[in-house]
Scaffold this motif. Structure first.
Motif, PDB file in Angstrom:
ATOM      1  N   LEU A 121     -16.128  26.312   6.004  1.00 19.28           N
ATOM      2  CA  LEU A 121     -16.721  27.582   5.617  1.00 19.28           C
ATOM      3  C   LEU A 121     -15.748  28.694   5.985  1.00 19.28           C
ATOM      4  CD1 LEU A 121     -20.414  27.058   6.762  1.00 19.28           C
ATOM      5  CD2 LEU A 121     -19.455  26.753   4.479  1.00 19.28           C
ATOM      6  N   PHE A 122     -15.788  29.789   5.220  1.00 17.90           N
ATOM      7  CA  PHE A 122     -14.882  30.910   5.462  1.00 17.90           C
ATOM      8  C   PHE A 122     -15.526  32.198   5.000  1.00 17.90           C
ATOM      9  CE2 PHE A 122     -13.854  29.212   1.287  1.00 17.90           C
ATOM     10  CZ  PHE A 122     -13.808  30.349   0.492  1.00 17.90           C
ATOM     11  N   ASP A 123     -14.926  33.315   5.381  1.00 19.85           N
ATOM     12  CA  ASP A 123     -15.383  34.647   5.002  1.00 19.85           C
ATOM     13  C   ASP A 123     -14.992  34.897   3.541  1.00 19.85           C
ATOM     14  OD1 ASP A 123     -15.374  37.464   4.470  1.00 19.85           O
ATOM     15  OD2 ASP A 123     -15.303  37.860   6.614  1.00 19.85           O
ATOM     16  N   MET A 124     -15.967  34.864   2.649  1.00 21.73           N
ATOM     17  CA  MET A 124     -15.702  34.967   1.213  1.00 21.73           C
ATOM     18  C   MET A 124     -15.149  36.339   0.829  1.00 21.73           C
ATOM     19  SD  MET A 124     -15.628  33.588  -1.797  1.00 21.73           S
ATOM     20  CE  MET A 124     -16.723  32.183  -2.003  1.00 21.73           C
ATOM     21  N   ASP A 125     -15.740  37.421   1.338  1.00 20.34           N
ATOM     22  CA  ASP A 125     -15.272  38.745   0.952  1.00 20.34           C
ATOM     23  C   ASP A 125     -13.821  38.958   1.368  1.00 20.34           C
ATOM     24  OD1 ASP A 125     -17.690  39.422  -0.236  1.00 20.34           O
ATOM     25  OD2 ASP A 125     -18.498  40.308   1.606  1.00 20.34           O
ATOM     26  N   ASP A 126     -13.464  38.506   2.561  1.00 20.53           N
ATOM     27  CA  ASP A 126     -12.095  38.606   3.036  1.00 20.53           C
ATOM     28  C   ASP A 126     -11.151  37.816   2.133  1.00 20.53           C
ATOM     29  OD1 ASP A 126     -10.029  39.087   5.327  1.00 20.53           O
ATOM     30  OD2 ASP A 126     -10.026  36.908   4.999  1.00 20.53           O
ATOM     31  N   PHE A 127     -11.541  36.609   1.751  1.00 19.61           N
ATOM     32  CA  PHE A 127     -10.719  35.765   0.882  1.00 19.61           C
ATOM     33  C   PHE A 127     -10.484  36.420  -0.471  1.00 19.61           C
ATOM     34  CE2 PHE A 127     -11.059  32.678  -2.676  1.00 19.61           C
ATOM     35  CZ  PHE A 127      -9.766  32.189  -2.623  1.00 19.61           C
ATOM     36  N   ILE A 128     -11.537  36.883  -1.116  1.00 20.17           N
ATOM     37  CA  ILE A 128     -11.425  37.496  -2.447  1.00 20.17           C
ATOM     38  C   ILE A 128     -10.489  38.706  -2.371  1.00 20.17           C
ATOM     39  CG2 ILE A 128     -12.673  38.753  -4.265  1.00 20.17           C
ATOM     40  CD1 ILE A 128     -13.297  35.788  -4.406  1.00 20.17           C
ATOM     41  N   SER A 129     -10.690  39.544  -1.386  1.00 23.74           N
ATOM     42  CA  SER A 129      -9.873  40.740  -1.227  1.00 23.74           C
ATOM     43  C   SER A 129      -8.403  40.385  -0.971  1.00 23.74           C
ATOM     44  CB  SER A 129     -10.422  41.583  -0.073  1.00 23.74           C
ATOM     45  OG  SER A 129      -9.591  42.675   0.182  1.00 23.74           O
ATOM     46  N   ASP A 130      -8.163  39.429  -0.078  1.00 21.63           N
ATOM     47  CA  ASP A 130      -6.800  39.037   0.270  1.00 21.63           C
ATOM     48  C   ASP A 130      -6.068  38.421  -0.928  1.00 21.63           C
ATOM     49  OD1 ASP A 130      -4.738  38.491   2.490  1.00 21.63           O
ATOM     50  OD2 ASP A 130      -5.060  36.490   1.641  1.00 21.63           O
ATOM     51  N   LEU A 131      -6.724  37.490  -1.630  1.00 21.96           N
ATOM     52  CA  LEU A 131      -6.066  36.833  -2.765  1.00 21.96           C
ATOM     53  C   LEU A 131      -5.852  37.812  -3.914  1.00 21.96           C
ATOM     54  CD1 LEU A 131      -4.783  34.330  -3.920  1.00 21.96           C
ATOM     55  CD2 LEU A 131      -7.054  33.561  -4.658  1.00 21.96           C
TER      56      LEU A 131
END
Length: 168
Positions: free
Chosen positions: A151-161
């Protein structure tokens, strides 16, 4: 959620490209940053332009789409990858052709939006699934050789990628 899913890119300079070629070749590293360690999930070299187009088209699905086909969804103990494998095994009788077509079309469409194999078409990689599960982002793989889920922080992932792909 403290875990951070990270894609890292290193452009390849040794592959010849011409002016009409829209491919952007590079090394792709996918890892998970936890409080205690860095977990390497995938490393490959492939065309980054395909990943970029796939992400632009599917980021909203990745962020929020729940796996559910005709009321069937992951069991509480299953990852998305495990659930897709189980749902793929559903059997239909001969007189349920329309239901069977609908079922497998829905599975295919979910995979198109969440499987890295569709992001990196033609690359020899396992079917890693990225999506929303258990109230967070999940990256998972379930095959004969490997079975893992994070599991991971989805909002952080979307923003970073999204930010990284702007400059790719």
């Amino acid at each position: 959620m403290d875990n951070k899913l990270r894609f890292q890119f290193e452009l390849s300079h040794n592959i010849q490209q011409n002016e009409t070629n829209s491919e952007i070749w590079g090394c792709i590293s996918i890892s998970l940053l936890t409080d205690h360690q860095l977990v390497s999930l995938l490393q490959t070299q492939w065309d980054l332009s395909g990943l970029k187009a796939w992400f632009e088209e599917n980021q909203d699905f990745i962020r929020s789409e729940v796996l559910s086909i005709d009321g069937s969804s992951p069991l509480p103990s299953e990852s998305l990858a495990q659930a897709l494998n189980r749902l793929q095994e559903k059997e239909f009788s001969e007189n349920e052709q329309d239901a069977e077509d609908h079922w497998f079309d829905a599975l295919f469409e979910f995979r198109q939006r969440h499987s890295l194999r569709f992001a990196l078409r033609g690359a020899n990689i396992p079917e890693i699934i990225i999506g929303y599960h258990r109230g967070a982002g999940e990256i998972s793989l379930s095959n004969r050789e490997d079975d893992w889920s994070y599991l991971f922080d989805m909002d952080d992932f979307i923003s970073d990628l999204r930010q990284k792909l702007i400059y790719t």
